[in-house]
Design a protein around this motif. Structure first.
Motif, mmCIF file in Angstrom:
data_model
loop_
_atom_site.group_PDB
_atom_site.id
_atom_site.type_symbol
_atom_site.label_atom_id
_atom_site.label_comp_id
_atom_site.label_asym_id
_atom_site.label_seq_id
_atom_site.Cartn_x
_atom_site.Cartn_y
_atom_site.Cartn_z
ATOM 1 N N VAL A 11 0.852 -1.372 0.009
ATOM 2 C CA VAL A 11 0.100 -0.027 -0.220
ATOM 3 C C VAL A 11 0.884 1.093 0.043
ATOM 4 O O VAL A 11 0.603 2.261 -0.780
ATOM 5 N N ASP A 30 10.835 3.397 5.503
ATOM 6 C CA ASP A 30 10.384 1.877 5.880
ATOM 7 C C ASP A 30 11.557 1.686 6.968
ATOM 8 O O ASP A 30 12.747 2.191 6.755
ATOM 9 N N LYS A 35 14.931 -3.151 2.322
ATOM 10 C CA LYS A 35 13.923 -2.576 1.544
ATOM 11 C C LYS A 35 14.183 -1.376 0.677
ATOM 12 O O LYS A 35 14.243 -1.329 -0.400
ATOM 13 N N THR A 86 -0.871 -3.960 9.619
ATOM 14 C CA THR A 86 -1.907 -4.387 10.764
ATOM 15 C C THR A 86 -2.451 -5.732 10.708
ATOM 16 O O THR A 86 -3.624 -5.950 10.636
ATOM 17 N N GLU A 155 -4.460 -5.663 -4.911
ATOM 18 C CA GLU A 155 -3.001 -5.868 -5.441
ATOM 19 C C GLU A 155 -3.203 -6.670 -6.646
ATOM 20 O O GLU A 155 -3.999 -7.261 -7.190
ATOM 21 N N LYS A 266 -7.990 -11.143 7.685
ATOM 22 C CA LYS A 266 -7.393 -10.565 8.930
ATOM 23 C C LYS A 266 -8.710 -9.671 9.021
ATOM 24 O O LYS A 266 -9.080 -9.232 10.405
HETATM 25 P P1 NAD Z 1 3.074 -4.580 4.149
HETATM 26 O O1 NAD Z 1 3.645 -5.534 4.932
HETATM 27 O O2 NAD Z 1 3.474 -4.893 2.636
HETATM 28 O O3 NAD Z 1 3.887 -3.520 4.253
HETATM 29 C C1 NAD Z 1 4.334 -2.661 5.579
HETATM 30 C C2 NAD Z 1 5.560 -2.003 5.636
HETATM 31 O O4 NAD Z 1 5.702 -1.213 6.833
HETATM 32 C C3 NAD Z 1 6.599 -2.979 5.767
HETATM 33 O O5 NAD Z 1 7.527 -2.767 4.605
HETATM 34 C C4 NAD Z 1 7.120 -2.865 7.030
HETATM 35 O O6 NAD Z 1 8.690 -2.946 6.976
HETATM 36 C C5 NAD Z 1 6.845 -1.265 7.276
HETATM 37 N N1 NAD Z 1 6.982 -0.753 8.892
HETATM 38 C C6 NAD Z 1 6.460 -1.567 9.708
HETATM 39 N N2 NAD Z 1 6.646 -0.718 10.883
HETATM 40 C C7 NAD Z 1 7.233 0.290 10.575
HETATM 41 C C8 NAD Z 1 7.657 1.717 11.183
HETATM 42 N N3 NAD Z 1 7.594 1.755 12.544
HETATM 43 N N4 NAD Z 1 8.218 2.616 10.561
HETATM 44 C C9 NAD Z 1 8.576 2.202 8.990
HETATM 45 N N5 NAD Z 1 8.059 1.163 8.489
HETATM 46 C C10 NAD Z 1 7.326 0.559 9.140
HETATM 47 O O7 NAD Z 1 1.435 -4.369 4.263
HETATM 48 P P2 NAD Z 1 0.400 -3.697 3.339
HETATM 49 O O8 NAD Z 1 -0.052 -4.976 2.670
HETATM 50 O O9 NAD Z 1 1.100 -2.520 2.548
HETATM 51 O O10 NAD Z 1 -0.453 -3.119 4.092
HETATM 52 C C11 NAD Z 1 -0.414 -1.882 4.744
HETATM 53 C C12 NAD Z 1 -1.776 -1.699 5.492
HETATM 54 O O11 NAD Z 1 -2.940 -1.315 4.245
HETATM 55 C C13 NAD Z 1 -2.438 -2.920 6.332
HETATM 56 O O12 NAD Z 1 -3.238 -2.277 7.474
HETATM 57 C C14 NAD Z 1 -3.510 -3.369 5.276
HETATM 58 O O13 NAD Z 1 -4.615 -3.959 6.038
HETATM 59 C C15 NAD Z 1 -3.993 -2.126 4.583
HETATM 60 N N6 NAD Z 1 -4.383 -2.457 3.023
HETATM 61 C C16 NAD Z 1 -3.739 -3.626 2.618
HETATM 62 C C17 NAD Z 1 -4.056 -3.737 1.240
HETATM 63 C C18 NAD Z 1 -3.504 -4.719 0.292
HETATM 64 O O14 NAD Z 1 -3.926 -4.992 -0.673
HETATM 65 N N7 NAD Z 1 -2.073 -5.230 0.761
HETATM 66 C C19 NAD Z 1 -5.163 -3.037 0.485
HETATM 67 C C20 NAD Z 1 -5.721 -2.159 1.202
HETATM 68 C C21 NAD Z 1 -5.303 -1.704 2.713
#
Ligand code: NAD
Length: 434
Positions: A11, A30, A35, A86, A155, A266
């Protein structure tokens, strides 16, 4: 406008790159140094169509950069997005907000210039209040507001979804925050993307309600598929027949092995926990979660039945491992439960996925990863289509028939034409079709 995106995953990276493409000055942060290092080298940490090109062009234009250092990046930023994970909390299924609150704390400690803090992560109702409390309690002297702006991108189609959204939801409690958010999304306003301004709590709930509704739709058609198999109906006709009703709509009515991925499992679980906490049960969603959980393993049993009821010592080739095509995301993919069910029954599993194998391999240590589709099916007693990648749609059935040991094809995505597959000499089963 200067924007900071904290979390550069599916995201954060897509949103950051798209906002830069709108003309904003974006820093993606990040805490995973590997990464950020790869991003500096132009290597994408995830597979998402079009992302590498979008990132490269915006880096070249000087609008997009990457860093591990939030404290210096937030200086002068008008909007700070939180886009960290999350996941389900181990043990109880609540959304784990550790990462969100850690970012809030870091922002609180470093905020010196007025900024709107925007939660893009999917977070339970009330999380915005807590983020606000964390920042306020830090004693920051500068103006700030906390806004909810859930993300609805899919995605595999993430860039198009971000740039041409069905709607943008913004939960804000004050006028200044609304005006900053309007500026962030101004190019989309000009495109007339529907924008919904609402309260922060409504906005947080909208995201969970949307995902729970979609999960319900999928689960509904999956149960109709099971019923079709028993009564001799065709679920694709049933889906078409109900989907043409404008009140129902034709999307998300594809029967399959059950929903998976990083969001629906989730988020449905987290919604159940919120409902439990507020003593306001959501029984439909409870049923959906339960039905979907048992469905994935049931797909393993479907394969075993196709093999005549015994999979011991049989070699089974899985085509596709990711939870859907055009992503490398393996989180909660149905393939994981299917592999488990097949291995429990004594089968030897080999698999091929166009993009997911690097991530899948450590998650499925006893699965042999093949080099390609035909390498996977060689010597197999049964071939199972798990993820409907385009690459599998045009598969040469005669070649599969020559390479495989048994001519059994189980199509969990209803991709193939039953008559054609049977004409090629296969025993064919799919989902909810005769
Ligand atoms: P992801 O795991 O791909 O990315 C999260 C990133 O955050 C990781 O790279 C991690 O290293 C980084 N991170 C964690 N703690 C951190 C900090 N303190 N400082 C800096 N970086 C930090 O997750 P995602 O799939 O991108 O999902 C992120 C959020 O968006 C979630 O809440 C998810 O539910 C929501 N979401 C996801 C999608 C999807 O299709 N993946 C769609 C809509 C919403």
């Amino acid at each position: 406008m200067k924007i900071v995106m904290v979390g550069s995953g599916y995201v954060g990276l897509v949103s950051g790159a798209c906002l830069a493409d709108f003309g904003h000055d974006v820093v993606c942060i990040d805490k995973d140094a590997g990464k950020i290092e790869r991003l500096h080298q132009g290597i994408m940490p995830i597979y998402e169509p079009g992302l590498a090109e979008l990132v490269a062009s915006n880096v070249k234009a000087g609008r997009l950069s990457f860093s591990t250092d939030l404290s210096s990046a937030i200086d002068g930023a008008q909007a700070i997005f939180i886009a960290v994970g999350t996941p389900s909390r181990r043990g109880d299924g609540h959304a784990d907000l550790t990462y969100v609150y850690a970012v809030a704390q870091e922002v609180a400690e470093n905020l010196k210039t007025p900024a709107v803090v925007v939660t893009k992560s999917t977070v339970p109702v009330g999380t915005g209040d807590e983020v606000e409390r964390i920042i306020r309690d830090s004693g920051t002297a500068t103006q700030f507001a906390v806004v909810s702006n859930p993300e609805f991108l899919r995605e595999g189609a993430a860039i198009g979804d971000f740039k041409r959204p069905d709607r943008i939801v913004i939960g804000a409690e004050d006028e200044w925050a609304r005006s900053v958010m309007s500026e962030v999304y101004r190019p989309l306003f000009l495109n007339k993307a529907p924008i919904l301004f609402t309260s922060r709590r409504s906005s947080e709930l909208i995201k969970y309600a949307a995902n729970a509704f979609l999960a319900t739709k999928i689960t509904f058609i999956n149960e109709m598929a099971d019923l079709c198999e028993k009564v001799g109906g065709d679920v694709q006709d049933v889906a078409r027949g109900i989907g043409l009703d404008g009140r129902i709509g034709s999307k998300f009515l594809h029967a399959g092995p059950g929903y998976g991925g990083s969001c629906f499992p989730k988020d449905t679980l987290a919604l159940l926990k919120t409902a439990e906490d507020y003593n306001s049960p959501v029984r439909i969603v409870e049923a959906v979660v339960h039905v979907n959980d048992s469905r994935k393993r049931a797909m393993g049993r479907k394969v075993i039945e196709a093999l005549g009821g015994d999979a011991r010592g049989k070699r089974i080739a899985l085509l596709g491992l990711t939870f859907k095509p055009n992503t490398d995301d393996m989180r909660d993919a149905p393939s994981i439960a299917i592999v488990q069910a097949l291995q429990d029954a004594g089968a030897d599993v080999v698999a091929y996925d166009p993009e997911g194998m690097e991530i899948a391999a450590p998650m499925l240590p006893n699965v042999t990863m093949a080099k390609g589709t035909y390498d996977a099916v060689a010597g197999a007693d049964a071939v199972v289509l798990v993820t409907e990648w385009d690459a599998f749609r045009g598969i040469d059935l005669d070649r599969v028939g020559q390479l495989a040991r048994g001519k059994v094809l189980v199509d969990l995505r209803n991709v193939f034409n039953p008559a054609e597959v049977r004409a090629a000499g296969f025993t064919y089963s799919s989902v909810g079709r005769p």
